[in-house]
Scaffold this motif. Structure first.
Motif, PDB file in Angstrom:
ATOM      1  N   GLU A   6       0.827  -1.204   0.000  1.00 15.19           N
ATOM      2  CA  GLU A   6       0.000   0.000   0.000  1.00 15.19           C
ATOM      3  C   GLU A   6       0.865   1.259   0.000  1.00 15.19           C
ATOM      4  O   GLU A   6       0.548   2.241  -0.675  1.00 15.19           O
ATOM      5  CB  GLU A   6      -0.931   0.000   1.206  1.00 15.19           C
ATOM      6  N   PHE A   7       1.956   1.228   0.775  1.00 19.44           N
ATOM      7  CA  PHE A   7       2.876   2.363   0.787  1.00 19.44           C
ATOM      8  C   PHE A   7       3.428   2.626  -0.611  1.00 19.44           C
ATOM      9  O   PHE A   7       3.484   3.773  -1.053  1.00 19.44           O
ATOM     10  CB  PHE A   7       4.021   2.112   1.781  1.00 19.44           C
ATOM     11  N   ASP A   9       2.067   1.886  -3.430  1.00 16.54           N
ATOM     12  CA  ASP A   9       0.982   2.430  -4.248  1.00 16.54           C
ATOM     13  C   ASP A   9       0.867   3.941  -4.060  1.00 16.54           C
ATOM     14  O   ASP A   9       0.656   4.685  -5.012  1.00 16.54           O
ATOM     15  CB  ASP A   9      -0.357   1.779  -3.903  1.00 16.54           C
ATOM     16  N   CYS A  10       1.028   4.390  -2.830  1.00 15.93           N
ATOM     17  CA  CYS A  10       0.900   5.815  -2.516  1.00 15.93           C
ATOM     18  C   CYS A  10       2.169   6.603  -2.834  1.00 15.93           C
ATOM     19  O   CYS A  10       2.100   7.774  -3.197  1.00 15.93           O
ATOM     20  CB  CYS A  10       0.560   5.998  -1.036  1.00 15.93           C
ATOM     21  N   ALA A  11       3.330   5.983  -2.670  1.00 14.80           N
ATOM     22  CA  ALA A  11       4.609   6.695  -2.797  1.00 14.80           C
ATOM     23  C   ALA A  11       5.002   6.967  -4.236  1.00 14.80           C
ATOM     24  O   ALA A  11       5.757   7.909  -4.501  1.00 14.80           O
ATOM     25  CB  ALA A  11       5.710   5.901  -2.104  1.00 14.80           C
ATOM     26  N   ASP A  12       4.514   6.171  -5.152  1.00 14.69           N
ATOM     27  CA  ASP A  12       4.911   6.338  -6.543  1.00 14.69           C
ATOM     28  C   ASP A  12       4.515   7.719  -7.036  1.00 14.69           C
ATOM     29  O   ASP A  12       3.359   8.114  -6.961  1.00 14.69           O
ATOM     30  CB  ASP A  12       4.264   5.259  -7.410  1.00 14.69           C
ATOM     31  N   ILE A  14       5.669  10.580  -5.741  1.00 10.14           N
ATOM     32  CA  ILE A  14       5.901  11.599  -4.714  1.00 10.14           C
ATOM     33  C   ILE A  14       7.400  11.825  -4.578  1.00 10.14           C
ATOM     34  O   ILE A  14       8.170  10.882  -4.410  1.00 10.14           O
ATOM     35  CB  ILE A  14       5.308  11.172  -3.350  1.00 10.14           C
ATOM     36  N   VAL A  19       9.850  10.210   2.021  1.00  9.17           N
ATOM     37  CA  VAL A  19       9.418   9.045   1.242  1.00  9.17           C
ATOM     38  C   VAL A  19      10.636   8.267   0.764  1.00  9.17           C
ATOM     39  O   VAL A  19      10.670   7.038   0.836  1.00  9.17           O
ATOM     40  CB  VAL A  19       8.516   9.461   0.062  1.00  9.17           C
TER      41      VAL A  19
END
Length: 51
Positions: A6-7, A9-12, A14, A19
């Motif tokens: 999940e991390f 998925d969100c970090a891409d 940023i 991060v």
């Protein structure tokens, strides 16, 4: 593993020092799961996220 997934998925996409540090830490921590295909996949995916 699901939390790290999940991390990613969100970090891409940023661009953040925090991060990037978390990505590096995640790759190091996933090394202890040597031989676990899902861990290897996550490490490879984390390595593909631009620094």
């Amino acid at each position: 593993m699901s939390t790290w997934r999940e991390f990613l998925d969100c970090a891409d996409g940023i661009r953040s020092v925090k991060v990037q540090a978390a990505l590096q830490d995640m790759r190091v921590r996933l090394r202890r799961y040597h031989g676990v295909p899902e861990a290897q996949e996550l490490r490879e995916r984390a390595a593909r996220i631009p620094v």
